[in-house]
Design a protein around this motif. Structure first.
Motif, PDB file in Angstrom:
ATOM      1  N   PRO A  88    -101.791 -19.633  17.341  1.00 16.89           N
ATOM      2  CA  PRO A  88    -100.606 -19.805  16.427  1.00 16.89           C
ATOM      3  C   PRO A  88    -100.805 -19.531  14.991  1.00 16.89           C
ATOM      4  O   PRO A  88    -102.272 -19.546  14.780  1.00 16.89           O
ATOM      5  CB  PRO A  88    -100.191 -21.253  16.534  1.00 16.89           C
ATOM      6  N   GLN A  89    -100.064 -19.438  14.086  1.00 16.83           N
ATOM      7  CA  GLN A  89    -100.339 -19.164  12.735  1.00 16.83           C
ATOM      8  C   GLN A  89     -99.961 -20.396  11.946  1.00 16.83           C
ATOM      9  O   GLN A  89     -98.865 -21.084  12.124  1.00 16.83           O
ATOM     10  CB  GLN A  89     -99.501 -17.903  12.286  1.00 16.83           C
ATOM     11  N   LEU A  90    -100.797 -20.783  10.884  1.00 13.81           N
ATOM     12  CA  LEU A  90    -100.804 -21.918  10.026  1.00 13.81           C
ATOM     13  C   LEU A  90     -99.624 -21.589   8.872  1.00 13.81           C
ATOM     14  O   LEU A  90     -99.925 -20.466   8.326  1.00 13.81           O
ATOM     15  CB  LEU A  90    -102.028 -22.315   9.643  1.00 13.81           C
ATOM     16  N   SER A  91     -98.754 -22.356   8.651  1.00 10.58           N
ATOM     17  CA  SER A  91     -97.657 -22.059   7.799  1.00 10.58           C
ATOM     18  C   SER A  91     -98.081 -22.959   6.354  1.00 10.58           C
ATOM     19  O   SER A  91     -98.064 -22.473   5.306  1.00 10.58           O
ATOM     20  CB  SER A  91     -96.404 -22.581   8.163  1.00 10.58           C
ATOM     21  N   SER A  92     -98.170 -24.208   6.591  1.00 14.85           N
ATOM     22  CA  SER A  92     -98.781 -25.152   5.717  1.00 14.85           C
ATOM     23  C   SER A  92     -99.375 -26.283   6.110  1.00 14.85           C
ATOM     24  O   SER A  92     -99.514 -26.701   7.244  1.00 14.85           O
ATOM     25  CB  SER A  92     -97.355 -25.683   4.851  1.00 14.85           C
ATOM     26  N   VAL A  93    -100.115 -26.802   5.372  1.00 15.26           N
ATOM     27  CA  VAL A  93    -100.893 -27.951   5.483  1.00 15.26           C
ATOM     28  C   VAL A  93    -100.979 -29.104   4.839  1.00 15.26           C
ATOM     29  O   VAL A  93    -100.868 -29.043   3.453  1.00 15.26           O
ATOM     30  CB  VAL A  93    -102.549 -27.567   5.772  1.00 15.26           C
ATOM     31  N   GLY A  94    -100.958 -30.551   5.064  1.00 19.74           N
ATOM     32  CA  GLY A  94    -101.140 -31.535   4.384  1.00 19.74           C
ATOM     33  C   GLY A  94    -101.845 -32.523   5.040  1.00 19.74           C
ATOM     34  O   GLY A  94    -102.867 -32.241   5.687  1.00 19.74           O
ATOM     35  N   ALA A  95    -101.973 -33.862   4.368  1.00 13.01           N
ATOM     36  CA  ALA A  95    -102.978 -34.968   4.746  1.00 13.01           C
ATOM     37  C   ALA A  95    -102.990 -35.289   6.365  1.00 13.01           C
ATOM     38  O   ALA A  95    -103.721 -35.542   7.164  1.00 13.01           O
ATOM     39  CB  ALA A  95    -102.962 -35.832   3.998  1.00 13.01           C
ATOM     40  N   THR A  96    -101.502 -35.524   6.615  1.00 13.93           N
ATOM     41  CA  THR A  96    -101.114 -35.940   7.951  1.00 13.93           C
ATOM     42  C   THR A  96    -100.324 -35.086   8.708  1.00 13.93           C
ATOM     43  O   THR A  96     -99.685 -35.502   9.841  1.00 13.93           O
ATOM     44  CB  THR A  96    -100.525 -37.122   7.680  1.00 13.93           C
TER      45      THR A  96
END
Length: 492
Positions: free
Chosen positions: A262-270
């Protein structure tokens, strides 16, 4: 297909194969004298194995048959030699739609007298089939013959007829079960098996007898793989002959596996937003379910969530933690879920610290240093594996406020503490702890502490002044530049 072999072979539609080692002989009464003793009576088709090497083959082909109604092929056979040793093997094949000849459905090696067998062949329109009689020589002299081949318009009397066998589709690794239903009886002496073309045969799994005219035999191809895919048919060998069903196909599907991670679109802390990226697969469709499997790179925790779109937000994750994320695809049928696809390895961001350090207390006070301690804390407070703990303090010196900052390295201890040095005696010091990570900071409550008194500095010599009188001397001077406390006594 009927033939008594009293007339020429071609009048029955029979033919010799071009792909064998020798031909069958059409024998009638005038020929018997030249063939010698031990010959059976009548007109028939014969293979004389005298002078033949072991393993030579002779094929006799019946005409094509396309019978949609129940029928029975009945024939007589003779296998004998003067020595009593088998002259060879008589095999019978049923070739469907001019396909591969497959394996024999019936065979025998010795009889000594004319015997009778019947073939209950269930091949349904629009398919057609052809019966092939084969002799394989043993190297011993003797005779193998057939005669009185009849295609009867009624069921066989000693051999059951199978109903239409249905094709089976399974996913790889599962049990493929074929249900063979037959009209007729069976007993313990019969042999039942599932015959495959270029694939392994399957033994009988179970049999259910409903009455004297109907039973169902179950066969399983266990742990089916792509190599097991192909055509199978039900077989029963009785004392009187053999029953042969139509061919049914075993279709083995490979559960789908994504080719790419899979591809990462966005990331946050949780949370992590991903694109499934599962359009290209190894294996077979259709895809009826998509799931996201994610696990921590260290440890055994994992979870699986169903997904109904091409993107998905994985929530309720731990901050600053590395995860491995894979996509699971499922096709119809039991065992239709493939292995996890290639994993995406990614890390969540740090989160703002939960709070500042608590229970900031003084351990020891000296004139020039203060030792403090605080309640230990861990990841549940820092919410990041990368953080700093700094000691901030301020005090008045020379009429000016001094502000200082030191890094505390004692963060993993169960009794953390820090000592501030190079302070001035008898000075009020305001102290607080600051917990910082890349996403934010949290402070403790401020603690005000006074350092202990210390020996004052010397009285300035230039400030000492004296006056003399008859009975006394009067002295005066200035306070020391650094009193380091309350001066209660001067000694002269």
């Amino acid at each position: 297909g009927c033939c008594t072999f009293d007339e020429p072979l071609s009048s029955c539609g029979y033919s010799q194969s071009d792909d064998d080692d020798l031909n069958w002989d059409h024998v009638n009464a005038p020929m018997k004298l030249s063939l010698g003793q031990g010959m059976p009576s009548g007109s028939f088709m014969l293979v004389n194995t005298s002078g033949r090497f072991s393993g030579q083959k002779a094929h006799l082909l019946m005409p094509h048959l396309k019978e949609n109604d129940t029928h029975c092929i009945d024939f007589h056979y003779y296998v004998s030699s003067k020595s009593g040793a088998s002259p060879g093997t008589l095999n019978v094949y049923v070739k469907v739609n001019d396909g591969p000849i497959g394996n024999p459905v019936w065979n025998t090696s010795i009889t000594a007298t004319w015997s009778r067998a019947e073939l209950a062949i269930s091949t349904f329109w629009p398919n057609f089939y052809q019966v092939v009689f084969e002799v394989i020589t043993s190297g011993h002299s003797g005779y193998v013959a057939i005669d009185e081949v009849k295609v009867l318009g009624h069921p066989c009397t000693k051999t059951p007829h199978f109903l239409r066998l249905q094709s089976v589709e399974v996913n790889a690794g599962q049990f493929a079960t074929f249900q063979c239903t037959a009209n007729g009886g069976t007993d313990s002496g019969d042999r039942l098996w599932l015959q495959g073309v270029y694939v392994r045969d399957a033994p009988l799994k179970d049999i259910k007898v409903f009455n004297a005219r109907r039973f169902v035999a179950l066969f399983s191809v266990v742990n089916a793989t792509k190599r097991d895919a192909g055509n199978y048919r039900c077989m029963i060998r009785t004392e009187g002959g053999v029953g042969v069903s139509n061919y049914a196909e075993l279709i083995v599907k490979e559960p789908p596996v994504p080719i790419a991670p899979p591809q990462l679109s966005s990331v946050g802390a949780t949370y992590l937003w991903i694109q499934l990226n599962a359009n290209s697969i190894n294996g077979d469709g259709p895809i009826i379910q998509r799931e996201v499997e994610y696990r921590t790179s260290s440890g055994s925790w994992y979870d699986i969530q169903p997904v109904d779109s091409t993107s998905y937000k994985i929530g309720h994750l731990d901050p600053d933690t590395e995860y491995e994320i894979s996509v699971l695809l499922t096709r119809p049928g039991e065992g239709g879920t493939g292995s996890p696809g290639p994993a995406l390895k990614t890390r969540t961001k740090c989160a703002d610290p939960m709070r500042g350090p608590r229970r900031l207390e003084v351990v020891e006070i000296k004139s020039r240093q203060i030792t403090i301690c605080w309640e230990p804390f861990g990841y549940n407070v820092t919410r990041c594996h990368r953080y700093n703990l700094t000691v901030h303090y301020r005090y008045q010196a020379g009429g000016q406020e001094q502000v200082r900052e030191e890094v505390s390295w004692d963060t993993e201890s169960s009794h953390p503490q820090h000592t501030i040095t190079n302070l001035s005696p008898y000075t009020n010091v305001s102290i607080k702890l600051v917990l910082m990570n890349p996403e934010g900071r949290k402070e403790s409550q401020e603690l005000v502490v006074q350092t202990d008194e210390d020996v004052p500095s010397a009285v300035p010599l230039e400030s000492i002044q004296g006056s003399t009188f008859e009975e006394k001397i009067f002295l005066q001077w200035r306070e020391p530049a650094q009193t380091y406390g309350v001066i209660t006594l001067y000694e002269v």
